[in-house]
Design a protein around this motif. Sequence first.
Motif, PDB file in Angstrom:
ATOM      1  N   CYS A  71     -16.291  21.319 -30.184  1.00  0.00           N
ATOM      2  CA  CYS A  71     -16.506  21.011 -31.601  1.00  0.00           C
ATOM      3  C   CYS A  71     -15.989  19.628 -31.964  1.00  0.00           C
ATOM      4  CB  CYS A  71     -15.811  22.058 -32.471  1.00  0.00           C
ATOM      5  SG  CYS A  71     -16.423  23.738 -32.229  1.00  0.00           S
ATOM      6  N   GLU A  72     -15.075  19.095 -31.145  1.00  0.00           N
ATOM      7  CA  GLU A  72     -14.465  17.805 -31.442  1.00  0.00           C
ATOM      8  C   GLU A  72     -15.138  16.646 -30.714  1.00  0.00           C
ATOM      9  OE1 GLU A  72     -10.319  18.060 -30.625  1.00  0.00           O
ATOM     10  OE2 GLU A  72      -9.982  19.773 -31.950  1.00  0.00           O
ATOM     11  N   LYS A  73     -15.397  16.820 -29.411  1.00  0.00           N
ATOM     12  CA  LYS A  73     -15.951  15.700 -28.655  1.00  0.00           C
ATOM     13  C   LYS A  73     -17.380  15.921 -28.185  1.00  0.00           C
ATOM     14  CE  LYS A  73     -14.012  16.705 -24.012  1.00  0.00           C
ATOM     15  NZ  LYS A  73     -14.998  16.232 -23.041  1.00  0.00           N
ATOM     16  N   GLY A  74     -17.886  17.142 -28.333  1.00  0.00           N
ATOM     17  CA  GLY A  74     -19.289  17.391 -28.053  1.00  0.00           C
ATOM     18  C   GLY A  74     -19.721  17.044 -26.638  1.00  0.00           C
ATOM     19  N   THR A  75     -21.006  16.841 -26.472  1.00  0.00           N
ATOM     20  CA  THR A  75     -21.578  16.477 -25.183  1.00  0.00           C
ATOM     21  C   THR A  75     -22.491  15.274 -25.364  1.00  0.00           C
ATOM     22  OG1 THR A  75     -23.432  17.999 -25.501  1.00  0.00           O
ATOM     23  CG2 THR A  75     -21.507  18.852 -24.329  1.00  0.00           C
ATOM     24  N   ALA A  76     -22.781  14.594 -24.260  1.00  0.00           N
ATOM     25  CA  ALA A  76     -23.638  13.406 -24.330  1.00  0.00           C
ATOM     26  C   ALA A  76     -25.115  13.769 -24.328  1.00  0.00           C
ATOM     27  CB  ALA A  76     -23.323  12.461 -23.171  1.00  0.00           C
ATOM     28  N   GLY A  77     -25.449  14.958 -23.799  1.00  0.00           N
ATOM     29  CA  GLY A  77     -26.839  15.393 -23.766  1.00  0.00           C
ATOM     30  C   GLY A  77     -27.499  15.281 -22.405  1.00  0.00           C
ATOM     31  N   ASN A  78     -26.908  14.489 -21.505  1.00  0.00           N
ATOM     32  CA  ASN A  78     -27.517  14.312 -20.184  1.00  0.00           C
ATOM     33  C   ASN A  78     -26.712  14.987 -19.067  1.00  0.00           C
ATOM     34  OD1 ASN A  78     -25.309  12.647 -20.302  1.00  0.00           O
ATOM     35  ND2 ASN A  78     -26.286  10.918 -19.266  1.00  0.00           N
ATOM     36  N   GLU A  79     -25.720  15.803 -19.434  1.00  0.00           N
ATOM     37  CA  GLU A  79     -24.871  16.430 -18.419  1.00  0.00           C
ATOM     38  C   GLU A  79     -25.652  17.364 -17.494  1.00  0.00           C
ATOM     39  OE1 GLU A  79     -22.002  15.522 -21.818  1.00  0.00           O
ATOM     40  OE2 GLU A  79     -24.097  16.144 -21.568  1.00  0.00           O
ATOM     41  N   TYR A  80     -26.601  18.104 -18.044  1.00  0.00           N
ATOM     42  CA  TYR A  80     -27.359  19.050 -17.219  1.00  0.00           C
ATOM     43  C   TYR A  80     -28.211  18.317 -16.183  1.00  0.00           C
ATOM     44  CZ  TYR A  80     -26.013  22.006 -21.128  1.00  0.00           C
ATOM     45  OH  TYR A  80     -25.304  22.654 -22.104  1.00  0.00           O
ATOM     46  N   ARG A  81     -28.826  17.251 -16.587  1.00  0.00           N
ATOM     47  CA  ARG A  81     -29.612  16.453 -15.647  1.00  0.00           C
ATOM     48  C   ARG A  81     -28.715  15.827 -14.588  1.00  0.00           C
ATOM     49  NH1 ARG A  81     -34.170  16.588 -13.420  1.00  0.00           N
ATOM     50  NH2 ARG A  81     -35.003  17.161 -15.482  1.00  0.00           N
ATOM     51  N   GLU A  82     -27.525  15.414 -14.999  1.00  0.00           N
ATOM     52  CA  GLU A  82     -26.580  14.805 -14.066  1.00  0.00           C
ATOM     53  C   GLU A  82     -26.170  15.780 -12.966  1.00  0.00           C
ATOM     54  OE1 GLU A  82     -23.954  12.003 -12.358  1.00  0.00           O
ATOM     55  OE2 GLU A  82     -25.580  11.758 -13.813  1.00  0.00           O
ATOM     56  N   ILE A  83     -25.770  16.991 -13.343  1.00  0.00           N
ATOM     57  CA  ILE A  83     -25.324  17.925 -12.303  1.00  0.00           C
ATOM     58  C   ILE A  83     -26.511  18.462 -11.499  1.00  0.00           C
ATOM     59  CG2 ILE A  83     -23.169  18.558 -13.437  1.00  0.00           C
ATOM     60  CD1 ILE A  83     -24.458  21.117 -14.374  1.00  0.00           C
ATOM     61  N   TYR A  84     -27.691  18.541 -12.139  1.00  0.00           N
ATOM     62  CA  TYR A  84     -28.891  18.921 -11.390  1.00  0.00           C
ATOM     63  C   TYR A  84     -29.175  17.901 -10.296  1.00  0.00           C
ATOM     64  CZ  TYR A  84     -33.818  19.756 -10.318  1.00  0.00           C
ATOM     65  OH  TYR A  84     -35.008  19.984  -9.660  1.00  0.00           O
ATOM     66  N   ASP A  85     -29.153  16.626 -10.652  1.00  0.00           N
ATOM     67  CA  ASP A  85     -29.422  15.570  -9.675  1.00  0.00           C
ATOM     68  C   ASP A  85     -28.349  15.522  -8.592  1.00  0.00           C
ATOM     69  OD1 ASP A  85     -31.697  14.885 -11.077  1.00  0.00           O
ATOM     70  OD2 ASP A  85     -30.771  13.188 -12.120  1.00  0.00           O
TER      71      ASP A  85
END
Length: 217
Positions: A71-85
């Motif tokens: 709730c404070e720092k959220g996510t960047a939005g590309n984390e799933y693609r990063e760990i997938y790759d």
Amino acid sequence: MRRIGIKEVEDIALGASLLGAGGGGDPYYGKLMAMGAIKENGPVELISPDEVPDDAVIMPIAMMGAPTVLCEKGTAGNEYREIYDMMSKYLGKEIYAVMPMEAGGVNSMLPIAAAARLGLPMVDCDGMGRAFPELQMVTFTIGGVSATPMALTDEKGNSAIFNTITNKWTEELARAVTMSCGGSVTVTLYIMDGATMKYSDQKRAAGQSNKNRKGTC
């Protein structure tokens, strides 16, 4: 074919509040992430374990750390693609589908968001049937599945792949890195093929059935 849309996310989030059994955090933030991903990319295909080929690679998705930190720092939005790759390159194989690590709390929502953003189906199974406090506390460990290789990334772009000697060591080392990254990271671990996933899901279901029978005696 079953699909998870906005209405289904609302229903799953309500159930996740109960199945968390006091852990896993409030599903609300994860619900917003799942809804946003579905609005941008369309509904998620939900498949049963029996629909997964035995040799297909399944990638569990979760956040590690304190759910309230999201709730404070959220996510960047590309984390799933990063760990997938990261994991596809490490294994030298394509990922067939994602699945939840746990059925309760915020981590019941994040795999839906990941599936929508990656364009992958999500398998209707999980590692415990509720939320759990440590990475090794799942039926996968009981069944002899290794938690590693485990990929981890944060919203700043820091990432790592772990290989550990036990699943408890995975918890210890990943927890230390999570704290250094600000208290929350996106992870994938217990990468497995379809045959192993089906076996683990059957063991979990059998355990729940036995527990229910004991409770009615």
